[in-house]
Design an enzyme around this catalytic site. Structure first.
Site, PDB file in Angstrom:
ATOM      1  N   ASP A 124      -4.834  12.552   6.784  1.00 47.21           N
ATOM      2  CA  ASP A 124      -5.704  13.296   5.874  1.00 47.21           C
ATOM      3  C   ASP A 124      -6.507  12.345   4.995  1.00 47.21           C
ATOM      4  OD1 ASP A 124      -6.834  15.096   4.134  1.00 47.21           O
ATOM      5  OD2 ASP A 124      -4.973  15.586   3.095  1.00 47.21           O
ATOM      6  N   ASP A 313     -13.573  14.831   4.863  1.00 45.12           N
ATOM      7  CA  ASP A 313     -12.159  15.178   4.769  1.00 45.12           C
ATOM      8  C   ASP A 313     -11.619  15.632   6.120  1.00 45.12           C
ATOM      9  OD1 ASP A 313      -9.658  16.131   4.134  1.00 45.12           O
ATOM     10  OD2 ASP A 313     -10.336  17.546   2.610  1.00 45.12           O
TER      11      ASP A 313
END
Length: 463
Positions: A124, A313
């Protein structure tokens, strides 16, 4: 942006985690650490549960403290979302690439090695913490989701791992994680780094993979895994290729370089505007849908108080733009806003013929998003758009974008690069970790089967 950890639930979770530590005789196993454990809280830890489209949108909004549209009535959906390194000692180590298993175009997981065992986790770029579900996990079915858990007894017995004499917790919009902090080596491919990581002794409503590894910036524990692998400045970068499940191939992450076989054409570099996230300025950027002769600004700021920003992201499935841009784009591609769901419905039968959505940078570079990456089937004959609103001042350019553009994260030069992805079609479905499931994409799955993943990690924010 984050709120303090002051809720009674969070405190109770930490207390319970401390009790589990005692029952596991961690103090006896680590005599030097037998003093009362202290508690730390972390403001940038997130969980993932991309179990469905609605959760992904609203939890991504929560992650960055984004205010949703006033007419989106979503409380019931928030409830349903519940559900010194090798490279440092050997500077000749080249870049290493690892497979990312495609979870229905909702998440891409990577195997990491800890204490001799492999665990599939989410990488992430929107956070920096690393944590795993432990064998002592208690709470709900998050602890028995079919993925391997960290064996606490083995970890305590290993001379390579140290209990930090601290418990850790993070609370989320629909759940939380609490447990002890450990420190020790974690490996991905050729690289190994010592990092501090959390073990989930209590895991509530976080059904998903074995854990999460953040590749963002400073997190409150210490430097993240990538920062600790000791790459020379010329190699302090990593690249993401996100596959399409329909193609049957896997994704890929490359550390210490970029895989030029995964992209074509020039790389468009944008400088970071803030090293709190992989964040960049999108002032002057526009969107267009040529077939509808529609266009508009994507870089407008609702308050006018600051330049609009975007965050790259990998831990967010959708592409979140401003409300005005989302309305314009989805109207141009035939979407209809569903006030109850807060999503734009699309005609599945027309999906194959829907146009590209083109984003143009302030330098005139065109970045095209294909319909095959922004249309999500709901499993009941309806479809939804993966381009959503809610990011008026801070947009979240998640996996819908990254599936189209190989993305390079260059830490040494504080920039992000985009180049058109080269997708490979295979006849095998083995690259995908799980096959698409029947049922509503807009509802949390209730299956009791433990051997198959019932949900994927989604971003929630501290309560």
């Amino acid at each position: 942006m984050r709120t303090s950890h002051s809720s009674t639930t969070a405190v109770a979770a930490v207390a319970a985690a401390a009790g589990l530590l005692a029952s596991a005789s961690l103090a006896a196993a680590r005599p030097a650490a037998a003093t009362t454990a202290s508690t730390v809280s972390v403001s940038k830890a997130y969980a993932k549960s991309h179990a469905h489209h609605l959760a992904s949108m609203h939890l991504a909004r929560a992650k960055y403290s984004v205010t949703p549209r006033d007419d989106a009535q979503m409380p019931f959906l928030m409830a349903s979302a519940a559900a010194a390194s090798k490279a440092a000692s050997d500077s000749s180590v080249s870049s290493t690439s690892q497979v990312l298993a495609n979870e229905q175009d909702l998440m891409w997981s990577c195997n990491v090695t800890l204490n001799g065992q492999e665990y599939p986790i989410d990488l992430d770029t929107g956070s920096a913490d690393t944590w795993f579900i432990s064998s002592f996990c208690t709470g709900d079915n998050s602890c028995t989701n079919g993925y391997p858990t960290i064996d606490v007894t083995d970890l305590v017995s290993s001379s390579s791992y140290t209990f930090m004499n601290k418990t850790w917790y993070t609370t989320y919009g629909t759940g939380g994680v609490a447990g002890p902090l450990f420190s020790g080596p974690i490996s991905i491919g050729d690289y190994t780094a010592n990092v501090t990581f959390g073990l989930g002794f209590i895991v509530l409503q976080m059904d998903g993979a074995s854990g999460l590894m953040g590749l963002g910036f400073d997190n409150g524990f210490d430097a993240n895994w990538f920062d600790n692998i000791g790459l020379p400045s010329s190699n302090q970068l990593f690249g993401f290729y996100l596959s399409n499940s329909a193609d049957g191939d896997a994704g890929e992450v490359t550390f210490g370089g970029a895989d030029d076989t995964r992209y074509t054409g020039d790389i468009t570099w944008v400088p970071l505007s803030s090293e709190t996230y992989w964040q960049y300025d999108i002032s002057g950027w526009t969107w267009s849908v040529s077939s509808a002769q529609a266009s508009g600004s994507i870089g407008s700021n609702s308050t006018g108080s600051a330049a609009p920003q975007a965050i790259s992201d990998t831990g967010t499935t959708l592409l979140m733009v401003s409300n005005d841009a989302a309305d314009g784009i989805n109207t141009a591609i035939g979407g209809t806003y569903n006030q109850t769901l807060g999503l734009y419905a699309l005609d599945c039968t027309a999906a194959a013929s829907l146009p590209d959505v083109v984003f143009t940078t302030s330098d005139g570079v065109e970045l095209s998003i294909k319909a095959s990456t922004y249309v999500f089937p709901n499993g009941d004959g309806t479809c939804f758009s993966g381009i959503v609103g809610g990011g008026d001042d801070q947009q979240i350019w998640g996996d819908v974008f990254t599936r189209n553009y190989y993305t390079i994260y260059d830490k040494a030069n504080a920039r992000v690069g985009f180049a058109e992805s080269v997708h490979t079609t295979t006849s095998s479905s083995s690259a995908s970790a799980s096959k698409p499931k029947a049922g509503s994409f807009a509802q949390a799955e209730k299956s009791s089967k433990k051997k198959a993943p019932k949900g994927l990690w989604a971003h929630l924010v501290d309560a």
